[in-house]
Design a protein around this motif. Sequence first.
Motif, mmCIF file in Angstrom:
data_model
loop_
_atom_site.group_PDB
_atom_site.id
_atom_site.type_symbol
_atom_site.label_atom_id
_atom_site.label_comp_id
_atom_site.label_asym_id
_atom_site.label_seq_id
_atom_site.Cartn_x
_atom_site.Cartn_y
_atom_site.Cartn_z
ATOM 1 N N CYS A 27 0.852 -1.194 0.000
ATOM 2 C CA CYS A 27 0.000 0.000 0.000
ATOM 3 C C CYS A 27 0.884 1.240 0.000
ATOM 4 O O CYS A 27 1.919 1.278 0.678
ATOM 5 N N VAL A 28 0.514 2.249 -0.761
ATOM 6 C CA VAL A 28 1.242 3.518 -0.767
ATOM 7 C C VAL A 28 1.004 4.193 0.579
ATOM 8 O O VAL A 28 -0.129 4.539 0.926
ATOM 9 N N THR A 29 2.071 4.362 1.351
ATOM 10 C CA THR A 29 1.932 4.899 2.704
ATOM 11 C C THR A 29 2.309 6.369 2.818
ATOM 12 O O THR A 29 1.944 7.018 3.800
ATOM 13 N N SER A 30 3.058 6.896 1.854
ATOM 14 C CA SER A 30 3.379 8.322 1.905
ATOM 15 C C SER A 30 3.750 8.796 0.510
ATOM 16 O O SER A 30 4.212 8.020 -0.330
ATOM 17 N N LEU A 31 3.526 10.082 0.283
ATOM 18 C CA LEU A 31 3.849 10.728 -0.994
ATOM 19 C C LEU A 31 4.542 12.040 -0.712
ATOM 20 O O LEU A 31 4.265 12.715 0.283
ATOM 21 N N MET A 32 5.461 12.384 -1.615
ATOM 22 C CA MET A 32 6.138 13.671 -1.532
ATOM 23 C C MET A 32 6.284 14.190 -2.958
ATOM 24 O O MET A 32 5.637 13.689 -3.876
ATOM 25 N N ASP A 33 7.097 15.169 -3.153
ATOM 26 C CA ASP A 33 7.275 15.743 -4.473
ATOM 27 C C ASP A 33 7.885 14.722 -5.432
ATOM 28 O O ASP A 33 9.040 14.323 -5.279
ATOM 29 N N ARG A 34 7.076 14.262 -6.374
ATOM 30 C CA ARG A 34 7.517 13.366 -7.448
ATOM 31 C C ARG A 34 8.010 12.022 -6.948
ATOM 32 O O ARG A 34 8.755 11.324 -7.645
ATOM 33 N N ALA A 35 7.634 11.599 -5.741
ATOM 34 C CA ALA A 35 8.103 10.326 -5.208
ATOM 35 C C ALA A 35 7.186 9.894 -4.077
ATOM 36 O O ALA A 35 6.278 10.620 -3.668
ATOM 37 N N GLY A 36 7.435 8.691 -3.564
ATOM 38 C CA GLY A 36 6.647 8.181 -2.457
ATOM 39 C C GLY A 36 7.239 6.905 -1.905
ATOM 40 O O GLY A 36 8.309 6.463 -2.318
ATOM 41 N N TYR A 37 6.514 6.298 -0.947
ATOM 42 C CA TYR A 37 6.961 5.057 -0.325
ATOM 43 C C TYR A 37 5.815 4.052 -0.302
ATOM 44 O O TYR A 37 4.647 4.415 -0.095
ATOM 45 N N SER A 84 4.510 0.600 1.639
ATOM 46 C CA SER A 84 4.690 -0.160 2.887
ATOM 47 C C SER A 84 5.788 0.428 3.760
ATOM 48 O O SER A 84 6.626 -0.285 4.300
ATOM 49 N N GLN A 85 5.816 1.726 3.868
ATOM 50 C CA GLN A 85 6.697 2.489 4.757
ATOM 51 C C GLN A 85 8.139 2.582 4.272
ATOM 52 O O GLN A 85 8.803 3.585 4.510
ATOM 53 N N THR A 86 8.684 1.574 3.574
ATOM 54 C CA THR A 86 10.131 1.526 3.373
ATOM 55 C C THR A 86 10.575 1.497 1.923
ATOM 56 O O THR A 86 11.736 1.816 1.645
ATOM 57 N N THR A 87 9.744 1.096 0.984
ATOM 58 C CA THR A 87 10.180 0.947 -0.409
ATOM 59 C C THR A 87 9.927 2.232 -1.186
ATOM 60 O O THR A 87 8.777 2.641 -1.378
ATOM 61 N N TYR A 88 11.004 2.858 -1.627
ATOM 62 C CA TYR A 88 10.936 4.138 -2.327
ATOM 63 C C TYR A 88 10.525 3.928 -3.779
ATOM 64 O O TYR A 88 10.874 2.926 -4.410
ATOM 65 N N PHE A 89 9.748 4.877 -4.324
ATOM 66 C CA PHE A 89 9.477 4.883 -5.766
ATOM 67 C C PHE A 89 9.367 6.328 -6.240
ATOM 68 O O PHE A 89 8.976 7.224 -5.486
ATOM 69 N N SER A 90 9.754 6.541 -7.476
ATOM 70 C CA SER A 90 9.580 7.843 -8.094
ATOM 71 C C SER A 90 8.391 7.762 -9.046
ATOM 72 O O SER A 90 8.027 6.676 -9.511
ATOM 73 N N LEU A 91 7.791 8.905 -9.338
ATOM 74 C CA LEU A 91 6.636 8.908 -10.233
ATOM 75 C C LEU A 91 7.006 8.482 -11.639
ATOM 76 O O LEU A 91 6.147 8.076 -12.420
ATOM 77 N N SER A 124 8.573 5.885 -12.316
ATOM 78 C CA SER A 124 8.443 4.427 -12.364
ATOM 79 C C SER A 124 6.995 3.958 -12.368
ATOM 80 O O SER A 124 6.734 2.764 -12.466
ATOM 81 N N VAL A 125 6.049 4.887 -12.266
ATOM 82 C CA VAL A 125 4.628 4.535 -12.224
ATOM 83 C C VAL A 125 4.104 4.382 -13.643
ATOM 84 O O VAL A 125 4.460 5.153 -14.545
ATOM 85 N N CYS A 126 3.246 3.388 -13.848
ATOM 86 C CA CYS A 126 2.734 3.127 -15.185
ATOM 87 C C CYS A 126 1.911 4.309 -15.690
ATOM 88 O O CYS A 126 1.334 5.078 -14.911
ATOM 89 N N GLU A 127 1.852 4.446 -16.996
ATOM 90 C CA GLU A 127 1.192 5.583 -17.635
ATOM 91 C C GLU A 127 -0.296 5.598 -17.286
ATOM 92 O O GLU A 127 -0.971 4.571 -17.299
ATOM 93 N N GLY A 128 -0.795 6.773 -16.962
ATOM 94 C CA GLY A 128 -2.205 6.939 -16.658
ATOM 95 C C GLY A 128 -2.576 6.738 -15.201
ATOM 96 O O GLY A 128 -3.719 6.969 -14.822
ATOM 97 N N PHE A 129 -1.634 6.313 -14.382
ATOM 98 C CA PHE A 129 -1.901 6.048 -12.963
ATOM 99 C C PHE A 129 -1.161 7.064 -12.110
ATOM 100 O O PHE A 129 0.064 7.130 -12.129
ATOM 101 N N GLU A 130 -1.910 7.853 -11.386
ATOM 102 C CA GLU A 130 -1.336 8.804 -10.439
ATOM 103 C C GLU A 130 -1.633 8.312 -9.032
ATOM 104 O O GLU A 130 -2.769 8.400 -8.566
#
Length: 1098
Positions: A124-134, A136-143, A145-151
């Motif tokens: 589950c997406v547990t936090s969001l920040m500018d152009r990125a998020g986490y 399950s608390q610990t796994t980082y992702f940038s926007l 890396s997100v599939c097209e059409g999904f925000e």
Amino acid sequence: MLRLAAKVVSFFWRKADCPEEEAGPLGPELVEGDTRLKTVQGVVTRYCSDYGMIDDLIYFSNEVVTSKVLLNVGQEVIAVVEENKVSNGLKAIRVEAVSDKWDDDSKSHGGGLSDPSPRVLIGCVTSLMDRAGYISQTTYFSLESVCEGFEPCKGDWVEAEYWIRPGTWSSEAISVKPLRYKRVDRVCVSSLCGRNGVIDDCIFFTLDSLKLPEGYTPRRHDVVSVVVVESSQSCYVWRALCMTPVQTWDFSPATETAEEVCGALLLKNKGDIEVTRMTNFGTLKEGESKNMVIWVENKGDVPQNLVSCKLGGWDKAKQFRFQMLDKAQVCPEVYPICVPEKEKDFADKNINSLDSCGESRTWQTLESSSVNSKEVSSGDCACKGENGVKEKNIPQKQVTESEPDGLIPAGGETRIVITCDAKNSGRCRELLLLCFSSFIIGRYLEVNVVSEEESLIAVREPFSWKKSKSSQVLASTKTTVVVTTQKRNSRRQLPSFLPQYPIPDRLKKCVEQKIDILTFQPLLAELLNMSNYKEKFSTLLWLEEIHAEIELKEYNMSGVTLKRNGDLLVLEVPGLAESRPSLYAGDKLILKTQEYNGHVIEYIGYVVEIHEEDVTLKLNPEFEQAYNFEPMDVEFTYNRTTSRRCHFALEQVIHLGAKVLFPEEIILQPPQVTWNWTHAQDTKRDGQSTSKNRRAVKDQTKHAPEEHQAGAQDTPVPRAATTEASRLVSGSPKAREKFFNPMLNENQKLAVRRILSGDCRPIPYVLFGPPGTGKTVTIIEAILQVFHALPDSRILVCAPSNSAADLVCLRLHESRALRPGTMVRVNATCRFEETITEAIRPYCRDGEDVWKASRFRVLITTCSSAGLFYQIGLRVGHFTHVFVDEAGQASEPECLIPLGLVSDVSGQIVLAGDPMQLGPVIKSRLAMAYGLNVSMLERLMSRPAYLRDEDAFGACGAYNPLLVTKLVKNYRSHSALLALPSRLFYHRELEVCADPTVVASLLGWEKLPRKGFPLIFHGVRVRSNEDRFEDDRYFLGFLSNSKRFNVAITRPKALLIVLGNPHVLVRDPCFGALLEYSITNGVYTGCDLPPELQPLQK
């Protein structure tokens, strides 16, 4: 000793590591090429915080360990070793762990940490920040890396591929996509509150992330088509990504209010006119007044005509007034708020605005709106300084609407003095409108008013959690003194062979050093299945234990003095009455003496008795006699008994297999009981429901070798002999002809029949009991029926808490349907008799002998205390039936403790509870992120076999009747109190069946805003700042828990009174729905509503 040796060795290696310019010229015996490298495989034999040894020969430091792996003694490693000919010393310049193991005896997963291939994470997406998020608390992702059409939004469930970043010891997602998504056509916008809304009462959306066609803004009752993704948004499980209107609901412009059409455009400076933006009066005490000057400057080349000034009328208490200062007037004691030049151009995005609109439309609405134009009696201008003290009198008019002779020349300016007279406690906002010839500029006027009493308890400094004191490493020696005999199980003298299941050191280091947990246990990212079931839950249990240990350390005490109570010593623990900390009889404490001559003595003690904040301890007898009130340090220890029982249960329940833990196909079994019900209407109704859905059930089910058709048990059979002997001879147990409780409703009777029949055993049967629907009454009836119909049955009844278990015991006692000596209540060893109801104490005395109690036919205990039966050697199949009441409040490992004692072939498991109410109490954020807060009941209800399906099972309450019965008749609450939770949580299916003399008893109360409607929502704006945090769920704290909300509003029977800040609570979907419900039904009172809710009052 190891640390000292390591430092000595490190001195020489550090000399060798020095740069040439620092080390000086090479000596004659040190020439280039005197070192050589080789690769060796070995085992870490010594390790401290900074240094270690491989095979007791090769020195290494932490800096050379690849990927910063936390090594353990015994860890196999591959090292690149440097040998120096001069010193003959061996030093590793690179160390890499051979495998990724928890312990020496555990198997590795996947390819280990050095494996670069990505792994799959479900989270589950547990936090969001500018152009990125986490995730399950610990796994980082940038926007990116997100599939097209999904925000993504917080709460969205996603499937991600991730890898471990080399050198950073953390996980990063390389691709993120929704876990589940679908398109939903032609559904209605059922609710809209500010920027949040709900579609079809089940799909959440927010305008902050919703994709809409250009020019379209959703309105209530619009028919739309949406694409939705699975997301945990309060009480909703779907979130709308994009929306397309199918049919819009037209509103007449004449019905729109100023609050609806005013927006961000209204707050903007226009026509080269600049107006002061800082218009917050801050905090005032009741009765105080404060002035503020607003500057209106013309920065353009042409004059602008200020036609009029108005107040929007939002503040019903009329705490704001203003005065236009003429050019000749001088009021030196009144100064504008000092604003830095850069803040004059404060970004519009930081202004708390409403929905934007066109200027011309705003002008038309404002001119036609009703504005309070009552003129205040003439008086003197109270020009005041910052302290609000009256300084000088200047003749003026005090007005709430003014028509100034307001031609502001190019480069000129004018001033408006705003006065705030603090009257009503709470936060207040008013709208000031400056009307020019061709445009309008608005400004919010805000104040926080506190009473004298509130100012005395105001916050003096920001709240922060108490920091744990870092334990200093003592160089002194230590002696540990234990009690001669441990008293924990003295009452029962049970064997104590329960394994310890120690927390892995590497996991502790991971949590303490805040290292990504997936780098140590990647299977946490996987969906729960049979192959990872034990290891995943074991890890989650350890994470919860680590958090509990850390939390408990916060309560350690220093320099305390013990009291005497006879021969025993008593420790006073402040906060114990409020369970801070939580202690029970039998818990272990460590008492330490003050250091003396480099020596410290530790005394191990056990809690014997607790009375309010006094804890009586059993310690070493010599210490108890010799203690002379010396100051002692106290360390509390975490009682791991329940956790160890959960670990043990995880090993035992594997025999149940996928058919119980992950049921997919339904295999029908021969019925346990046949009957001849005298209630023809019941038989007819059940038979109709079964026949209507037989086709749907057939697709999912298989039959046992002895074929048994669904619904066969509902066919009347010849009346069997009533004596027990004849039943035994017949070989087919018969049910009673009547129910013990004749007041059961149809769904309750159906549930009892299903439990008796046991069509799908051992697959768990779920009794879904929303609040006030008689779930416990149904459980009692089912237990009595099984007891009387099946003479070979042995029933284990469990609940997560003592209070719930006591209630079942009391209800069975009150039924008078059980013979003496057939029922027993088994309590935990640490429970005190005075906490037990008098009526059930006789059953508890029989439970003191656990061996004897295990032979009773009806045993009642808590889920944790069911672990006592493992200690006396009971195993699989001892119980024929296991009932778990309030199953939604137990964690899955806790629920497994009693389940491990039932047969995997013919055992019957019944889980009773409500997955929409409070779940298990889990404190570790990591354990929650990976699913420990999801009860077994809730997890099963999300599996395909248990899912709601109105098409297939519409005649049976939308659930497969072989697996689930949902109770819908509510016997607790008034219809006005039940309507909202029924809509939010139970598909509008709850029926009002409460006693009218109870639920209608307060309908005539004179304080009700609306007679006959027993609900009051009184708005207050005290000590809460709705603009401080952007994260609504963080800001709302525990109030953002939809399950807690459900419990809170479904407790009342005849009257519900809610007090809260509507400007804060509106951010939560559940409380927003309650506000909307209260306003539309005319029961809202108190402070002004947020602008987005004010139209509902019209």
